[in-house]
Scaffold this active site. Structure first.
Site, PDB file in Angstrom:
ATOM      1  N   THR A 261       2.108   9.630 -37.917  1.00  0.00           N
ATOM      2  CA  THR A 261       0.828   9.792 -37.209  1.00  0.00           C
ATOM      3  C   THR A 261      -0.238  10.204 -38.199  1.00  0.00           C
ATOM      4  OG1 THR A 261       0.936  12.196 -36.845  1.00  0.00           O
ATOM      5  CG2 THR A 261       2.069  10.786 -35.246  1.00  0.00           C
ATOM      6  N   ASP A 262      -1.488  10.114 -37.780  1.00  0.00           N
ATOM      7  CA  ASP A 262      -2.523  10.826 -38.515  1.00  0.00           C
ATOM      8  C   ASP A 262      -2.504  12.269 -38.016  1.00  0.00           C
ATOM      9  OD1 ASP A 262      -4.585  11.569 -40.133  1.00  0.00           O
ATOM     10  OD2 ASP A 262      -5.866   9.871 -39.646  1.00  0.00           O
ATOM     11  N   TYR A 263      -3.327  13.093 -38.612  1.00  0.00           N
ATOM     12  CA  TYR A 263      -3.297  14.531 -38.359  1.00  0.00           C
ATOM     13  C   TYR A 263      -3.469  14.832 -36.864  1.00  0.00           C
ATOM     14  CZ  TYR A 263      -3.922  19.413 -39.672  1.00  0.00           C
ATOM     15  OH  TYR A 263      -3.765  20.764 -39.843  1.00  0.00           O
ATOM     16  N   ASP A 264      -2.428  15.345 -36.243  1.00  0.00           N
ATOM     17  CA  ASP A 264      -2.494  15.797 -34.851  1.00  0.00           C
ATOM     18  C   ASP A 264      -2.641  14.649 -33.844  1.00  0.00           C
ATOM     19  OD1 ASP A 264      -2.698  18.020 -33.001  1.00  0.00           O
ATOM     20  OD2 ASP A 264      -4.828  17.607 -32.812  1.00  0.00           O
TER      21      ASP A 264
END
Ligand code: NOJ
Length: 717
Positions: A261-264
């Protein structure tokens, strides 16, 4: 290491841990004492933290070694952490931002940059870089255009491919190589309104023909990981988008690496409105084919329950974990958990003179000369003033250069003085009114003014979108002021996105210098003084007005195209502005002048498995040697789907000695005449094609060819 056997030994919690990525501070802080704030919100316990599989961002070798040591001390199975970080355009030796790099039209330089980045980053024990960013964008309002390679899918694919090859070479277990994680899958650069993280709504045709090409090229080059984007596509966040993660990646492209994923962004599917809560996000993520979760905690907190409730088949977890273990195995972490990290090497290799020289060479080729009315190169017999907000800047590293050290960079004054340019007046001021009466008297003695204008490093990059892409008014006023004062100005643009430059066209020269990294002002001085002849060409269209956006050269024709000179009102145009950009894609000047003549073909008709040669004579008309990038564009006049008025299909960056004439040849074959359908299948249709060659996307001469009808059905054989 037998990773299949290892997998069998892991408890379900330990398996899920492998899918969690956390920042280093989680491992460094004493969690038992500090379970509050962020950690509490994330539901993290010490046990969960020390089951994590990977780390996001690390400062140096010492930090890496201490985190790994502490982790392994607490680990049952001695599965080392893998360290990932954003090494975007250099580690400590900073290179031009990717947008500037692309203006070099020299993908080999992307390879060189990636090599140096990998060598330096490895010394800190970084094993994976979150680069390249393959997001195509047609919108300069989007701050992240600075991290990409412009608006063209073909060029974008060439640069992303070279970056991956440079990072990984053929073997990520070798010291000095890092694995590449291409991002942000998919179409993150098509955010509506250019506002970061915003909705994306593009057709499957556009996806396959434009937006997906860069990621695909990276994967074909062997990229080991791919990061999902923050946006939705077809109403489903990319992070849980099964069509993207399984359909396109696994089924169509046969990708067998890791998704992250990207951040969060797994948690963010809740505010997107696609999951009720983190538990549902975890369910949708694992089903969609998402492996590693960065920074949020949906998997670590809920996956076990989902498996125990039989909502998720444990096979899905096993597959994902196996991919993580495989990456660790490939890197060689089971043999050496500290792979690469070396405080000694760090001190000798990082920001070495050799690396700085490579960075300077890349910077040379990344500068674009947009305008020059005989003011450049500078003369050692003249006197110059250097004025503007960036007149004495050392902040030339640009966004995503967190290991870089701006304070070590030279100022332009320092580098120009070394070249014996007489700089009689240097003042870093933000507006005309900051110049005193005494300053104005002094300025009477100079022959021309160099204006260092632009935007600061924090004005582009992630979360830095803008609605106004003009220079700030106070900066434009410098140009007006000096024109009225009868002084010629040379504008240097330090920036991260295409600007609307229409209000500064009175400047006699404009040099696009972006953020060129550690050696920016050294390279700029070489260009300004003519030691190096500029050769960059822009890779995004520069609009005349923000209202023209999206503006890109490879647009469709429409049913009512605007024809210059035709006064018909009911055509596709604006009442108050031209359709064309101020500076077109592929445009850039040189101190040399090149002429193009005698476009000719080996034959006018071809059958499917034939090739046609296209020739053109290109001549350097000057005494100055220089590079010219000869560009080939193709138009498919009639097809089942409407095709762009032109598409870049090839180019050659060639050195021309003074007055040298060369015959430049392009080979036309079926792969240059095809397009992709909405499923990503290659299609070719017979008929007439226009071949255009020239020095930019508008300065072109053309000839037509015919692809013969009868044999087209053989294409799929
Ligand atoms: C958010 C950014 O979108 C992405 O490009 C980056 O790699 C991650 N954060 C990790 O820093």
């Amino acid at each position: 290491m037998d990773i299949n056997l290892l997998l069998k030994k892991l408890t379900i919690e330990e398996k899920i841990g492998q899918l969690l990525q956390l920042s280093p501070f989680h491992f460094i802080r004493d969690i038992e004492v500090e379970v509050f704030g962020h950690l509490k919100e994330l539901g993290l316990t010490e046990k969960k933290v020390f089951s994590a599989g990977s780390v996001l961002g690390i400062h140096n070798a010492a930090e890496m070694i201490s985190v790994q040591e502490k982790y392994l001390r607490k680990s049952t199975h001695q599965i080392p952490l893998v360290f990932m970080a954003d090494i975007i355009h250099g580690y400590e030796t900073i290179f031009p931002v990717p947008l500037a790099l692309s203006t070099s039209w020299n993908p080999k330089l992307a390879f060189d940059m990636a090599r140096v980045s990998a060598i330096e980053a490895s010394t800190a024990g970084i094993h994976v870089t979150f680069s390249p960013m393959a997001d195509l964008s047609r919108d300069p309002r989007w701050g992240r255009v600075v991290e990409g390679f412009g608006e063209d899918p073909y060029l974008n694919a060439l640069f992303t491919k070279e970056m991956v090859k440079g990072y990984q070479q053929d073997d990520i277990s070798q010291d000095g190589n890092v694995a590449s994680c291409v991002k942000h899958f998919a179409a993150y650069g098509a955010a509506e309104g250019g506002r970061d993280y915003n909705t994306v709504d593009v057709s499957r045709l556009s996806l396959h023909n434009y937006y997906l090409k860069g990621y695909k090229a990276a994967i074909d080059a062997g990229a080991k990981l791919i990061m999902t984007s923050f946006n939705v596509l077809d109403g489903i966040p990319a992070t849980i988008n099964k069509h993207l993660l399984r359909g396109v990646l696994r089924d169509l492209w046969k990708f067998d690496g890791l998704t992250i994923t990207d951040y969060d962004s797994l948690h963010q599917v809740v505010p997107h409105g696609n999951a009720e809560n983190d538990e549902e996000a975890a369910l949708k993520g694992i089903i969609a084919g998402l492996d590693i979760e960065m920074a949020s905690t949906c998997y670590i907190n809920y996956l076990k329950k989902l498996i125990e409730n039989h909502e998720v088949d444990i096979k899905l977890l096993d597959e994902a974990v196996l991919r993580v273990l495989k990456l660790k195995e490939e890197i060689g972490l089971f043999d050496n958990p500290y792979k690469g990290a070396s405080v000694e090497l760090e001190s000798t290799l990082v920001r070495s003179n050799d690396h700085l020289e490579i960075s300077k060479k890349v910077a040379h080729e990344s500068v674009v000369l947009l305008k020059n009315e005989n003011l450049l190169p500078l003369s050692t017999h003249k006197k110059y003033a250097l004025i503007g907000p960036y007149a004495e800047t050392r902040n030339t590293n640009g966004p995503w250069s967190w290991h870089g050290k701006n304070e070590l960079n030279h100022t332009l004054k320092e580098t120009l003085l070394e070249k014996n340019i007489s700089m009689t007046f240097v003042k870093q001021v933000v507006r005309v009114e900051d110049l005193t009466k005494e300053d104005l008297i002094e300025l009477k003695n100079v022959d021309a003014v160099i204006l260092a204008l632009g935007e600061n490093e924090r004005e582009s990059g992630e979360a830095h979108s803008k609605v106004d892409i003009k220079l700030p008014r106070n900066q434009e006023e410098f140009v007006e002021f000096f024109r009225q004062a009868g002084l010629d100005s040379i504008v240097l643009l330090y920036h991260g996105r295409p600007f609307d430059l229409s209000n500064i066209m009175d400047a006699k020269a404009i040099l696009d210098v972006y953020y060129l990294g550690s050696m920016a002002n050294d390279a700029i001085a070489d260009i300004l003084t003519g030691v190096i002849n500029p050769s960059g060409k822009i890779t995004m269209s520069y609009p005349r007005h923000v209202g023209q956006i999206p503006i890109y050269y490879n647009h469709l024709n429409t049913g009512r195209p605007k024809i210059e000179g035709d006064r018909n009102e009911y055509v596709s145009y604006y009442l108050d502005e031209l359709n064309t950009p101020l500076f077109p894609f592929g445009f850039g000047l040189s101190y040399s002048k090149f002429s193009y003549q005698n476009l000719r073909l080996s034959q006018f008709e071809m059958s499917l498995n034939e090739e046609i040669s296209l020739f053109i004579d290109v001549q350097n008309e000057t005494e100055i040697g220089g590079f010219e990038t000869v560009q080939l564009y193709i138009r498919d006049y009639v097809a089942t789907i409407s095709r762009p008025v032109k598409e870049l299909k090839g180019f050659q960056k060639i050195w021309f000695a003074p007055h040298q004439r060369r015959v430049v040849e392009f080979v036309i074959n079926k792969s240059l005449l095809s397009y992709l359908d909405d499923q990503g299948n290659e299609v070719i249709e017979p008929g007439r094609f226009q071949l255009m060659v020239g020095s930019s996307s508008i300065e072109l001469t053309s000839l037509d060819i015919i692809l013969k009808k009868e044999e087209v059905n053989d294409f799929k054989k």
